[in-house]
Scaffold this motif. Structure first.
Motif, PDB file in Angstrom:
ATOM      1  N   PHE A 193       0.822  -1.210   0.000  1.00 21.39           N
ATOM      2  CA  PHE A 193       0.000   0.000   0.000  1.00 21.39           C
ATOM      3  C   PHE A 193       0.860   1.267   0.000  1.00 21.39           C
ATOM      4  O   PHE A 193       0.553   2.248  -0.673  1.00 21.39           O
ATOM      5  N   GLN A 232      -7.849   5.381   3.566  1.00 22.00           N
ATOM      6  CA  GLN A 232      -7.512   4.661   2.337  1.00 22.00           C
ATOM      7  C   GLN A 232      -6.908   3.297   2.664  1.00 22.00           C
ATOM      8  O   GLN A 232      -7.214   2.296   2.005  1.00 22.00           O
ATOM      9  N   TYR A 233      -6.080   3.269   3.708  1.00 22.69           N
ATOM     10  CA  TYR A 233      -5.418   2.013   4.084  1.00 22.69           C
ATOM     11  C   TYR A 233      -6.425   0.980   4.576  1.00 22.69           C
ATOM     12  O   TYR A 233      -6.368  -0.191   4.174  1.00 22.69           O
ATOM     13  N   TYR A 266      -8.374  -0.276   1.767  1.00 23.03           N
ATOM     14  CA  TYR A 266      -7.515  -1.185   1.003  1.00 23.03           C
ATOM     15  C   TYR A 266      -7.504  -2.582   1.622  1.00 23.03           C
ATOM     16  O   TYR A 266      -7.615  -3.592   0.913  1.00 23.03           O
ATOM     17  N   GLU A 313     -10.768  -4.388   0.896  1.00 25.02           N
ATOM     18  CA  GLU A 313     -10.846  -4.867  -0.480  1.00 25.02           C
ATOM     19  C   GLU A 313      -9.895  -6.030  -0.724  1.00 25.02           C
ATOM     20  O   GLU A 313     -10.173  -6.904  -1.546  1.00 25.02           O
ATOM     21  N   PHE A 324      -9.513  -5.254  -6.274  1.00 24.43           N
ATOM     22  CA  PHE A 324      -8.599  -4.119  -6.374  1.00 24.43           C
ATOM     23  C   PHE A 324      -9.169  -2.986  -7.224  1.00 24.43           C
ATOM     24  O   PHE A 324      -8.515  -1.981  -7.437  1.00 24.43           O
ATOM     25  N   TYR A 358      -2.156   2.927  -9.213  1.00 25.05           N
ATOM     26  CA  TYR A 358      -2.143   2.369  -7.863  1.00 25.05           C
ATOM     27  C   TYR A 358      -2.882   1.044  -7.747  1.00 25.05           C
ATOM     28  O   TYR A 358      -2.362   0.085  -7.157  1.00 25.05           O
ATOM     29  N   PRO A 359      -4.113   0.919  -8.251  1.00 27.55           N
ATOM     30  CA  PRO A 359      -4.827  -0.366  -8.118  1.00 27.55           C
ATOM     31  C   PRO A 359      -4.082  -1.531  -8.764  1.00 27.55           C
ATOM     32  O   PRO A 359      -3.998  -2.621  -8.184  1.00 27.55           O
ATOM     33  N   ASN A 381      -0.990  -2.356  -6.694  1.00 24.78           N
ATOM     34  CA  ASN A 381      -1.366  -3.068  -5.478  1.00 24.78           C
ATOM     35  C   ASN A 381      -1.718  -4.520  -5.767  1.00 24.78           C
ATOM     36  O   ASN A 381      -1.331  -5.423  -5.028  1.00 24.78           O
TER      37      ASN A 381
END
Length: 350
Positions: free
Chosen positions: A32, A86-87, A90, A93, A99, A310-311, A314
């Motif tokens: 992350f 956000q974390y 994350y 998810e 993602f 980012y997605p 990740n």
């Protein structure tokens, strides 16, 4: 069940399992953080790229158009949501293995990209690891039996030569020599896109896939060969000098049988390293796939870094971390079964 319980203690399994869960959790946390440390602005990278960087073409509606794209791509969370929220989002998810859509391949979901790319990556990694394992161990055995001779020094020299070359340099040399100069192999790609518009199950397509995979697989083999050679040689030489091996010699056992016994014993530590090597080779494939324009996980990983996706970063990093953790955990289990003393010594020391 009794045999397994006698060989592998439950407390050993639990302890190693907890350890690797912690390692995995730390890994996905780094997953992350790292993309957000990459210099650049995801809004400028993605949105300006989509509108061609020509803001004046939108006149007074440019801000409205940007806001629409922000909402469509789900970028608002990166600017209007605190990092800790956000974390936690994350992590939620991650549990669902969701993602979201890729920013550079919008609106394709990250899970779809990974599902399509992973088979190509493992299609070159698994054959390369298997081939390098057998070739490297055989060369290591040959070097150990020829210790101190010209043959031994020749193998060690070859090993050190291969070890000093980064994987992308080896790949560049193979492309330049075998693809560009001699035209024996293609310079890249997964298959002949001029003949096949999409993958099929036909024999010509399968041959095209194998033909295009030869150089990437060869690069991975050469990259990982040195470790197996040195490992086998260093494992086998002390075994050949053990007292029980000298006892076999005094009993009249042939050197061929003694070398076979020593080879089997020296192979055990390398065998447990096989799953670990598989995980590391997946990481090595990142550079190779980019070099050979091979659309696996590594190819999309480089694309995601360039586009600050980012997605996608990740999702792929999650796959790499999970593969590494699982490969190490499997190696621990296999080693505990092969040598039960390791599990007993560790649990008794707690």
């Amino acid at each position: 069940m009794f045999l397994f319980g006698d060989i592998m203690r439950k407390d050993y399994l639990i302890k190693r399992g907890i350890y690797y869960i912690i390692v995995w959790f730390v890994g996905i946390t780094i997953d992350f953080i790292l993309p957000r440390l990459i210099p650049g602005n995801v809004l400028g990278s993605i949105i300006l790229g989509r509108i061609g960087g020509n803001l004046s073409a939108y006149g007074q509606n440019v801000q409205q158009e940007i806001e629409v794209l922000v909402q469509q791509l789900g970028l608002s969370q990166y600017y209007h949501t605190p990092l800790y929220i956000q974390y936690f989002d994350y992590l939620k998810e991650i549990i669902r293995l969701n993602f979201g859509p890729s920013l550079t391949e919008f609106p394709v979901a990250v899970g779809t990209i990974i599902a399509e790319a992973a088979p190509w990556t493992f299609g070159i990694v698994i054959p390369a690891v298997v081939a390098s394992f057998f070739i490297g161990n055989l060369l290591g055995r040959f070097a150990a039996l020829a210790r101190g001779t010209v043959k031994d020094y020749a193998i060690l020299g070859l090993t050190m030569f291969l070890y000093t070359f980064p994987v992308f340099v080896t790949g560049e040399i193979l492309i330049e020599f075998l693809a560009v100069d001699l035209h024996i192999f293609p310079t890249g790609g997964q298959y002949n896109t001029f003949v096949f518009l999409k993958p099929t199950l036909s024999l010509p397509f399968v041959w095209s896939v194998i033909y295009h995979a030869i150089l990437p697989v060869s690069t991975l083999i050469l990259f990982s060969l040195a470790g197996w050679i040195i490992g086998m040689r260093n494992n086998m030489i002390p075994i050949l000098q053990e007292d029980y091996m000298n006892y076999y010699r005094l009993m009249g056992v042939s050197e061929r049988e003694i070398s076979n016994k020593a080879y089997r014993l020296a192979l055990l530590p390398n065998f447990t390293s096989f799953s670990i090597a598989l995980g590391y080779s997946v990481l090595g494939a990142v550079a190779i796939e980019y070099l050979f324009n091979y659309a696996g996980l590594g190819y999309y990983f480089n694309q995601a870094i360039t586009g600050l996706d980012y997605p996608l970063l990740n999702g792929i990093f999650f796959m790499l971390v999970t593969a590494m953790v699982l490969s190490n955990f499997v190696a621990d289990i296999v080693y505990g079964i092969i040598d039960p003393r390791t599990s007993h010594e560790e649990t008794e020391g707690v």
